[in-house]
Design an enzyme around this catalytic site. Structure first.
Site, mmCIF file in Angstrom:
data_model
loop_
_atom_site.group_PDB
_atom_site.id
_atom_site.type_symbol
_atom_site.label_atom_id
_atom_site.label_comp_id
_atom_site.label_asym_id
_atom_site.label_seq_id
_atom_site.Cartn_x
_atom_site.Cartn_y
_atom_site.Cartn_z
ATOM 1 N N TYR A 1 0.842 -1.193 0.000
ATOM 2 C CA TYR A 1 0.000 0.000 0.000
ATOM 3 C C TYR A 1 0.882 1.250 0.000
ATOM 4 C CZ TYR A 1 -3.605 -3.330 1.497
ATOM 5 O OH TYR A 1 -4.457 -4.401 1.587
ATOM 6 N N ASN B 1 -12.629 -1.256 -4.915
ATOM 7 C CA ASN B 1 -12.472 -1.862 -6.240
ATOM 8 C C ASN B 1 -13.712 -2.687 -6.590
ATOM 9 O OD1 ASN B 1 -11.679 -3.263 -8.538
ATOM 10 N ND2 ASN B 1 -10.075 -4.435 -7.519
ATOM 11 N N CYS C 1 -6.600 -6.201 -7.098
ATOM 12 C CA CYS C 1 -6.293 -5.592 -5.804
ATOM 13 C C CYS C 1 -5.618 -6.589 -4.861
ATOM 14 C CB CYS C 1 -7.538 -4.985 -5.173
ATOM 15 S SG CYS C 1 -8.913 -6.116 -5.003
ATOM 16 N N HIS C 2 -5.732 -7.881 -5.155
ATOM 17 C CA HIS C 2 -5.070 -8.874 -4.309
ATOM 18 C C HIS C 2 -3.545 -8.742 -4.368
ATOM 19 C CE1 HIS C 2 -5.553 -10.825 -8.267
ATOM 20 N NE2 HIS C 2 -4.434 -11.472 -7.984
ATOM 21 N N GLU D 1 -0.870 -17.455 -8.202
ATOM 22 C CA GLU D 1 0.010 -16.669 -9.061
ATOM 23 C C GLU D 1 1.473 -16.813 -8.692
ATOM 24 O OE1 GLU D 1 -1.372 -12.617 -9.090
ATOM 25 O OE2 GLU D 1 -3.270 -13.169 -10.050
#
Length: 155
Positions: free
Chosen positions: A90, A111, A119-120, A151
């Protein structure tokens, strides 16, 4: 506006859409009975979801129409530029605009298209951070952890 719920791995994906664009989505761990809407845009979403599951570094290419403030839209653009398998904090995003980490967190929470606007991939400097308004623990955090693990950003 239309709504459909489709299965996505161990998750349930709800999508609100028009004839041409996606407006909002939400992810949940729970699953249930699905009656997908037959629509060319949803066919495209399902095809890309399948590719994402097979290729953890896949980037979605869908017509998105998120609505937000100028700052929120800017944060969402920053999120979308983070490659799959990578994260930013952030604070790192906030520094780019001389803003505060909490303001970036607020934009993440607002979002309307999680997963498609990733946003993850925004985390706390001391851990995973929040997800869709939930902080530290719970189903939404489990969804974020699942996406980041898929991911390859966390193990």
């Amino acid at each position: 506006m239309n709504l459909t719920i489709i299965p996505f791995a161990d998750l349930q994906l709800s999508i609100w859409f028009s004839d041409t664009e996606l407006y909002a989505s939400s992810l949940a761990l729970s699953s249930g009975q699905f009656k997908p809407v037959v629509h060319p845009l949803i066919d495209r979403v399902q095809e890309q979801l399948g590719t994402y599951l097979r290729q953890s570094d896949y980037s979605f290419d869908l017509p998105l129409a998120p609505e937000g403030t100028d700052f929120q839209c800017w944060v969402w653009q920053q999120m979308s530029a983070i490659p799959a398998g990578q994260v930013r904090t952030y604070g790192e995003i906030a520094k780019l605009r001389n803003s505060a980490a909490r303001a970036v967190g607020g934009a993440c929470r607002a979002n309307p298209l999680p997963l498609f606007i990733p946003c993850h991939r925004i985390v706390s400097r001391s851990g995973i951070g929040g997800y869709s308004g939930q902080w530290q623990e719970g189903e939404r955090i489990d969804v974020k952890r699942w996406l980041l693990t898929h991911e390859g950003a966390v193990s």
